[in-house]
Scaffold this motif. Structure first.
Motif, PDB file in Angstrom:
ATOM      1  N   MET A 189      48.316  43.687 -10.466  1.00 20.35           N
ATOM      2  CA  MET A 189      48.261  42.602 -11.377  1.00 20.35           C
ATOM      3  C   MET A 189      46.628  41.890 -11.308  1.00 20.35           C
ATOM      4  O   MET A 189      46.126  41.601 -12.000  1.00 20.35           O
ATOM      5  N   TYR A 190      46.183  41.885  -9.862  1.00 19.14           N
ATOM      6  CA  TYR A 190      45.069  41.256  -9.534  1.00 19.14           C
ATOM      7  C   TYR A 190      44.022  42.495  -9.334  1.00 19.14           C
ATOM      8  O   TYR A 190      42.682  41.948  -9.433  1.00 19.14           O
ATOM      9  N   GLU A 191      44.277  43.599  -9.295  1.00 25.92           N
ATOM     10  CA  GLU A 191      43.265  44.552  -8.907  1.00 25.92           C
ATOM     11  C   GLU A 191      42.025  44.560  -9.965  1.00 25.92           C
ATOM     12  O   GLU A 191      40.975  44.675  -9.578  1.00 25.92           O
ATOM     13  N   PRO A 192      42.227  44.556 -11.178  1.00 27.32           N
ATOM     14  CA  PRO A 192      41.010  44.352 -12.245  1.00 27.32           C
ATOM     15  C   PRO A 192      40.180  43.267 -11.967  1.00 27.32           C
ATOM     16  O   PRO A 192      39.159  43.212 -12.313  1.00 27.32           O
ATOM     17  N   PHE A 193      40.684  42.187 -11.525  1.00 28.66           N
ATOM     18  CA  PHE A 193      39.920  41.115 -11.212  1.00 28.66           C
ATOM     19  C   PHE A 193      39.322  40.815  -9.944  1.00 28.66           C
ATOM     20  O   PHE A 193      38.634  39.906  -9.420  1.00 28.66           O
ATOM     21  N   GLU A 194      39.591  41.827  -8.860  1.00 28.60           N
ATOM     22  CA  GLU A 194      39.247  41.710  -7.399  1.00 28.60           C
ATOM     23  C   GLU A 194      37.722  41.512  -7.213  1.00 28.60           C
ATOM     24  O   GLU A 194      37.330  40.620  -6.518  1.00 28.60           O
ATOM     25  N   ALA A 195      37.107  42.271  -7.965  1.00 24.06           N
ATOM     26  CA  ALA A 195      35.459  42.437  -7.762  1.00 24.06           C
ATOM     27  C   ALA A 195      34.996  41.023  -8.220  1.00 24.06           C
ATOM     28  O   ALA A 195      34.115  40.184  -7.658  1.00 24.06           O
ATOM     29  N   GLN A 196      35.794  40.466  -9.426  1.00 27.10           N
ATOM     30  CA  GLN A 196      35.332  39.159 -10.127  1.00 27.10           C
ATOM     31  C   GLN A 196      35.545  38.085  -9.169  1.00 27.10           C
ATOM     32  O   GLN A 196      34.644  37.188  -8.863  1.00 27.10           O
ATOM     33  N   ILE A 197      36.670  38.066  -8.358  1.00 33.30           N
ATOM     34  CA  ILE A 197      37.220  37.106  -7.493  1.00 33.30           C
ATOM     35  C   ILE A 197      36.338  36.779  -6.286  1.00 33.30           C
ATOM     36  O   ILE A 197      36.033  35.993  -5.817  1.00 33.30           O
ATOM     37  N   LYS A 198      35.951  38.050  -5.804  1.00 28.75           N
ATOM     38  CA  LYS A 198      35.309  38.330  -4.655  1.00 28.75           C
ATOM     39  C   LYS A 198      33.621  37.590  -4.900  1.00 28.75           C
ATOM     40  O   LYS A 198      33.328  36.992  -4.091  1.00 28.75           O
ATOM     41  N   ALA A 199      33.562  37.931  -6.091  1.00 26.34           N
ATOM     42  CA  ALA A 199      31.967  37.356  -6.500  1.00 26.34           C
ATOM     43  C   ALA A 199      32.095  35.995  -6.501  1.00 26.34           C
ATOM     44  O   ALA A 199      31.055  35.404  -6.032  1.00 26.34           O
ATOM     45  N   TRP A 200      32.988  35.403  -6.892  1.00 26.66           N
ATOM     46  CA  TRP A 200      33.206  34.063  -7.143  1.00 26.66           C
ATOM     47  C   TRP A 200      33.202  33.291  -5.703  1.00 26.66           C
ATOM     48  O   TRP A 200      32.691  32.390  -5.532  1.00 26.66           O
ATOM     49  N   LEU A 201      34.014  33.779  -4.834  1.00 36.42           N
ATOM     50  CA  LEU A 201      34.125  33.494  -3.493  1.00 36.42           C
ATOM     51  C   LEU A 201      32.628  33.717  -2.722  1.00 36.42           C
ATOM     52  O   LEU A 201      32.614  32.601  -1.601  1.00 36.42           O
ATOM     53  N   LYS A 202      32.187  34.713  -2.929  1.00 40.00           N
ATOM     54  CA  LYS A 202      30.823  34.779  -2.394  1.00 40.00           C
ATOM     55  C   LYS A 202      29.890  33.762  -2.941  1.00 40.00           C
ATOM     56  O   LYS A 202      29.010  33.172  -1.996  1.00 40.00           O
ATOM     57  N   GLU A 203      29.723  33.440  -4.085  1.00 41.70           N
ATOM     58  CA  GLU A 203      28.992  32.878  -4.614  1.00 41.70           C
ATOM     59  C   GLU A 203      29.288  31.188  -4.407  1.00 41.70           C
ATOM     60  O   GLU A 203      28.370  30.351  -4.123  1.00 41.70           O
ATOM     61  N   GLY A 204      30.590  30.783  -4.179  1.00 42.52           N
ATOM     62  CA  GLY A 204      31.090  29.578  -3.910  1.00 42.52           C
ATOM     63  C   GLY A 204      32.031  29.490  -2.745  1.00 42.52           C
ATOM     64  O   GLY A 204      33.206  29.401  -3.031  1.00 42.52           O
ATOM     65  N   PRO A 205      31.561  29.653  -1.665  1.00 43.20           N
ATOM     66  CA  PRO A 205      32.654  29.881  -0.622  1.00 43.20           C
ATOM     67  C   PRO A 205      33.576  28.775  -0.390  1.00 43.20           C
ATOM     68  O   PRO A 205      34.604  28.900   0.191  1.00 43.20           O
ATOM     69  N   THR A 206      33.489  27.426  -0.689  1.00 48.20           N
ATOM     70  CA  THR A 206      34.354  26.343  -0.820  1.00 48.20           C
ATOM     71  C   THR A 206      35.346  26.666  -1.939  1.00 48.20           C
ATOM     72  O   THR A 206      36.260  25.524  -2.025  1.00 48.20           O
ATOM     73  N   LEU A 207      35.031  27.440  -2.966  1.00 51.00           N
ATOM     74  CA  LEU A 207      36.171  27.697  -3.842  1.00 51.00           C
ATOM     75  C   LEU A 207      37.550  27.977  -3.401  1.00 51.00           C
ATOM     76  O   LEU A 207      37.729  28.591  -2.642  1.00 51.00           O
ATOM     77  N   SER A 208      38.419  26.885  -3.896  1.00 52.01           N
ATOM     78  CA  SER A 208      39.877  27.160  -3.484  1.00 52.01           C
ATOM     79  C   SER A 208      40.525  28.047  -4.111  1.00 52.01           C
ATOM     80  O   SER A 208      40.236  28.735  -5.058  1.00 52.01           O
ATOM     81  N   ALA A 209      41.849  28.396  -3.481  1.00 53.69           N
ATOM     82  CA  ALA A 209      42.836  29.340  -4.330  1.00 53.69           C
ATOM     83  C   ALA A 209      43.052  28.751  -5.876  1.00 53.69           C
ATOM     84  O   ALA A 209      43.091  29.535  -6.818  1.00 53.69           O
ATOM     85  N   ALA A 210      43.283  27.093  -5.776  1.00 60.43           N
ATOM     86  CA  ALA A 210      43.658  26.853  -7.139  1.00 60.43           C
ATOM     87  C   ALA A 210      42.634  27.153  -8.114  1.00 60.43           C
ATOM     88  O   ALA A 210      42.747  27.144  -9.316  1.00 60.43           O
ATOM     89  N   GLY A 211      41.439  26.773  -7.590  1.00 59.73           N
ATOM     90  CA  GLY A 211      40.141  27.026  -8.406  1.00 59.73           C
ATOM     91  C   GLY A 211      39.804  28.166  -8.951  1.00 59.73           C
ATOM     92  O   GLY A 211      39.825  28.788 -10.230  1.00 59.73           O
ATOM     93  N   VAL A 212      40.258  29.442  -8.098  1.00 60.90           N
ATOM     94  CA  VAL A 212      40.349  30.794  -8.445  1.00 60.90           C
ATOM     95  C   VAL A 212      41.318  30.909  -9.561  1.00 60.90           C
ATOM     96  O   VAL A 212      41.407  31.584 -10.646  1.00 60.90           O
ATOM     97  N   LEU A 213      42.699  30.457  -9.428  1.00 62.84           N
ATOM     98  CA  LEU A 213      43.572  30.539 -10.338  1.00 62.84           C
ATOM     99  C   LEU A 213      43.168  29.943 -11.644  1.00 62.84           C
ATOM    100  O   LEU A 213      43.696  30.754 -12.756  1.00 62.84           O
ATOM    101  N   ARG A 214      42.850  28.737 -11.643  1.00 62.39           N
ATOM    102  CA  ARG A 214      42.282  28.129 -12.866  1.00 62.39           C
ATOM    103  C   ARG A 214      41.219  29.033 -13.693  1.00 62.39           C
ATOM    104  O   ARG A 214      41.471  29.107 -14.898  1.00 62.39           O
ATOM    105  N   ARG A 215      40.301  29.596 -12.866  1.00 69.83           N
ATOM    106  CA  ARG A 215      39.420  30.699 -13.661  1.00 69.83           C
ATOM    107  C   ARG A 215      40.250  31.799 -14.280  1.00 69.83           C
ATOM    108  O   ARG A 215      40.016  32.350 -15.145  1.00 69.83           O
ATOM    109  N   LEU A 216      41.113  32.474 -13.422  1.00 73.40           N
ATOM    110  CA  LEU A 216      41.973  33.426 -13.696  1.00 73.40           C
ATOM    111  C   LEU A 216      42.496  33.166 -15.094  1.00 73.40           C
ATOM    112  O   LEU A 216      42.754  33.843 -15.922  1.00 73.40           O
TER     113      LEU A 216
END
Length: 92
Positions: free
Chosen positions: A1-28
């Protein structure tokens, strides 16, 4: 389910290390509202935690700073203690 988005999520976390899981889910959810809902929060939390740990290991082990630390033997010579005392109960 998350595999196609893994690279994108990791990029978000690298660019914004304080991004919460809720923020990631909101973007997804913005990308694919049918696939991702609020019910997915726990899974996203676990994935974000695991990916952050992966990033921390890369920074710690591959960052080069550990190579700049003096070895235990050199530290023992500097302090006048034995190498086994510097390493606690770990003997070489």
């Amino acid at each position: 389910m998350y595999e196609p988005f893994e690279a994108q999520i990791k990029a978000w976390l690298k660019e914004g290390p304080t991004l919460s899981a809720a923020g990631v889910l909101r973007r997804l959810t913005e990308i694919d509202p049918i696939r991702f809902t609020e019910k997915n929060i726990r899974m996203v939390q676990m994935l974000v935690k695991a990916w952050r740990m992966e990033m921390a290991v890369l920074v710690i082990l591959d960052g080069g700073w550990i190579k700049s630390l003096p070895s235990a033997a050199a530290a023992a010579v500097d302090t006048g203690t034995s190498a086994s005392a510097v390493l606690g109960n770990i003997l070489r």
